[in-house]
Design a protein around this motif. Structure first.
Motif, short mmCIF file in Angstrom:
data_model
loop_
_atom_site.label_atom_id
_atom_site.label_comp_id
_atom_site.label_asym_id
_atom_site.label_seq_id
_atom_site.Cartn_x
_atom_site.Cartn_y
_atom_site.Cartn_z
N GLY A 167 0.81 -1.22 0.00
CA GLY A 167 0.00 0.00 0.00
C GLY A 167 0.85 1.27 0.00
N THR A 168 2.07 1.17 -0.51
CA THR A 168 2.96 2.33 -0.57
C THR A 168 2.44 3.32 -1.61
N SER A 169 2.37 4.59 -1.23
CA SER A 169 1.86 5.60 -2.17
C SER A 169 2.87 5.85 -3.28
N VAL A 170 2.36 5.95 -4.50
CA VAL A 170 3.17 6.27 -5.67
C VAL A 170 2.59 7.51 -6.32
N ARG A 171 3.34 8.06 -7.26
CA ARG A 171 2.88 9.31 -7.87
C ARG A 171 1.59 9.12 -8.65
N ASN A 172 1.45 7.96 -9.31
CA ASN A 172 0.26 7.71 -10.13
C ASN A 172 -0.08 6.22 -10.09
N GLU A 173 -1.21 5.88 -9.46
CA GLU A 173 -1.61 4.48 -9.31
C GLU A 173 -1.83 3.81 -10.66
N GLU A 174 -2.39 4.55 -11.61
CA GLU A 174 -2.65 3.97 -12.94
C GLU A 174 -1.36 3.62 -13.64
N ASP A 175 -0.35 4.47 -13.49
CA ASP A 175 0.96 4.18 -14.09
C ASP A 175 1.59 2.93 -13.48
N LEU A 176 1.39 2.74 -12.16
CA LEU A 176 1.91 1.54 -11.50
C LEU A 176 1.26 0.30 -12.07
N GLU A 177 -0.07 0.32 -12.19
CA GLU A 177 -0.78 -0.83 -12.75
C GLU A 177 -0.36 -1.10 -14.19
N LYS A 178 -0.20 -0.02 -14.94
CA LYS A 178 0.22 -0.15 -16.34
C LYS A 178 1.60 -0.78 -16.44
N SER A 179 2.51 -0.37 -15.56
CA SER A 179 3.88 -0.91 -15.60
C SER A 179 3.88 -2.40 -15.27
N LEU A 180 3.08 -2.83 -14.28
CA LEU A 180 3.02 -4.25 -13.94
C LEU A 180 2.43 -5.07 -15.09
N THR A 181 1.41 -4.52 -15.73
CA THR A 181 0.82 -5.20 -16.89
C THR A 181 1.83 -5.30 -18.03
N ASN A 182 2.54 -4.20 -18.30
CA ASN A 182 3.54 -4.19 -19.38
C ASN A 182 4.64 -5.21 -19.13
N ILE A 183 5.11 -5.28 -17.87
CA ILE A 183 6.20 -6.21 -17.55
C ILE A 183 5.75 -7.64 -17.72
N LYS A 184 4.58 -7.98 -17.18
CA LYS A 184 4.13 -9.37 -17.25
C LYS A 184 3.93 -9.83 -18.69
N GLN A 185 3.44 -8.92 -19.53
CA GLN A 185 3.28 -9.28 -20.94
C GLN A 185 4.64 -9.48 -21.60
N LYS A 186 5.61 -8.61 -21.26
CA LYS A 186 6.96 -8.74 -21.81
C LYS A 186 7.60 -10.06 -21.38
N LEU A 225 13.81 -16.46 -11.94
CA LEU A 225 13.37 -15.16 -11.43
C LEU A 225 12.02 -14.78 -12.04
N VAL A 226 11.85 -15.04 -13.34
CA VAL A 226 10.59 -14.71 -14.01
C VAL A 226 9.43 -15.51 -13.41
N LEU A 227 9.68 -16.77 -13.07
CA LEU A 227 8.63 -17.60 -12.49
C LEU A 227 8.17 -17.07 -11.14
N GLN A 228 9.03 -16.33 -10.44
CA GLN A 228 8.60 -15.69 -9.19
C GLN A 228 7.54 -14.62 -9.46
N VAL A 229 7.54 -14.08 -10.67
CA VAL A 229 6.63 -12.99 -11.01
C VAL A 229 5.30 -13.51 -11.55
N ILE A 230 5.36 -14.44 -12.51
CA ILE A 230 4.13 -14.81 -13.21
C ILE A 230 3.27 -15.78 -12.41
N GLY A 231 3.88 -16.61 -11.54
CA GLY A 231 3.13 -17.46 -10.62
C GLY A 231 1.99 -18.21 -11.26
N GLY A 232 0.95 -18.48 -10.46
CA GLY A 232 -0.23 -19.17 -10.98
C GLY A 232 -0.35 -20.57 -10.42
N GLY A 233 -1.57 -21.03 -10.25
CA GLY A 233 -1.82 -22.33 -9.66
C GLY A 233 -1.32 -23.50 -10.49
#
Length: 350
Positions: free
Chosen positions: A183-202, A221-229
């Motif tokens: 819950g750390t405040s960032v300058r723009n929440e939408e930009d944070l969500e966009k960056s996570l989406t961009n990274i996961k797709q990459k 390292l990548v498997l730590q990010v994408i996870g999933g059941g």
């Protein structure tokens, strides 16, 4: 079916690596051992002591002259994985001693200022690792610091030459995901969500025909990010298992980034202060394998080009099966100062 057996074998291999007398204590190895389900507490505590002495002294000597963001961040994460009091240790770079997390926070501020010249003082991988360590350590990451990483992700600024370094993007995702969960405040929440989406797709787009994501050393390292059941039965996990069975991850550093993924554990688990204390891992005596040496000599020819353009040629013979380093040591007998090695967390560099 042999997944759990493979994990136990790799866990033992990693534990044996901390017994190597010449190997510097490696915080990444300690992290992987602590994140595991299997433990030898006596050996882990011995390694922790070496981290707090040898690595700490090394960081202390380096901190006065260069950025140590990555090593310091790994050190903080290793201490956190053992539930060590992070406020009990200090570093000084010429000024008054300060707690590790305060020192790391100041290092990140310096990195952030340097991004004005288009890149951090070190790398975006180390920058992200520093953010992750602060977040896991319960320290608020400045919105100015996080904004620089989010901006770099969303504008394609994280590069190695013309390619996208997949391990750097994976570490960025872990850092940003930690900020989101904390819950750390960032300058723009939408930009944070966009960056996570961009990274996961990459990261998903980086999958190769053999199942690896990026390459065999970034997959864990990548498997730590994408996870999933369904991760345990996924193509990237099978690629990781296949290479592990073949002994490709013989380096302790490579193994330390593989073992957590095989157990579906991530560095983000450290936020919960989950310090596992089950003392269940016992090292067996390794079987002695007698190898009959092939003593037949192999001819070697080496040409050394000097700075003035002249060349010197050396011809000699070495025993069959010699390593490159052994060959160069023989050559060193002919020409002093021909090469040097430097220790690193990945082993010796030439």
């Amino acid at each position: 079916p042999d997944h759990d057996e493979l994990i136990l074998r790799l866990n033992k291999d990693l534990l044996r690596s901390v017994e190597e007398p010449e190997a510097p204590p490696n915080p990444s190895v300690h992290l992987a051992l602590r994140l595991s389900a299997h433990h030898n507490l006596a050996m882990e505590n011995q390694h922790l002591t070496r981290l707090k002495t040898q690595l700490h002294q090394n960081l202390q000597s380096l901190a006065a002259g260069q950025a140590v963001t990555g090593q310091l961040a790994l050190y903080v994460l290793a201490l956190r994985s053992s539930c060590h009091d992070l406020t009990s240790l200090t570093l000084s770079d010429g000024d008054a001693p300060e707690h590790l997390l305060s020192h790391l926070k100041r290092q990140l501020e310096r990195e952030k200022e340097h991004i004005a010249s288009r890149r951090p003082l070190t790398t975006y991988y180390q920058y992200s690792l520093g953010m992750l360590a602060l977040c896991v350590g319960g320290v608020r990451v400045s919105a100015h610091v996080s904004h620089k990483l989010i901006h770099a992700v969303n504008h394609g600024l994280i590069k190695h030459g013309d390619s996208a370094p997949i391990d750097s993007y994976a570490m960025a995702a872990l850092a940003l995901q930690c900020l989101k969960e904390a819950g750390t405040s960032v300058r723009n929440e939408e930009d944070l969500e966009k960056s996570l989406t961009n990274i996961k797709q990459k990261l998903l787009d980086s999958q190769r025909a053999d199942g690896h994501l990026g390459n065999q050393f970034s997959t864990g390292l990548v498997l730590q990010v994408i996870g999933g059941g369904e991760l345990r039965c996924s193509a990237p996990m099978e690629a990781l298992r296949s290479d592990a069975r073949r002994g490709r991850y013989h380096s302790p550093m490579a193994l330390s980034q593989t073992l957590p993924a095989l157990q579906q554990r991530t560095y983000l688990h450290l936020r919960g202060g989950d310090c596992r204390n089950e003392d269940s891992l016992v090292l067996d005596d390794e079987p002695v394998v007698e190898v009959l040496a092939d003593l037949s000599p192999v001819p070697v020819q080496v040409e050394v080009l000097k700075a003035d353009g002249s060349a010197v040629e050396y011809r000699f013979e070495v025993p069959s099966g010699s390593t490159l380093l052994e060959v160069l040591k023989l050559l060193q007998d002919h020409q002093m100062g021909f090469f040097e090695t430097e220790n690193s967390l990945w082993g010796k560099f030439l």
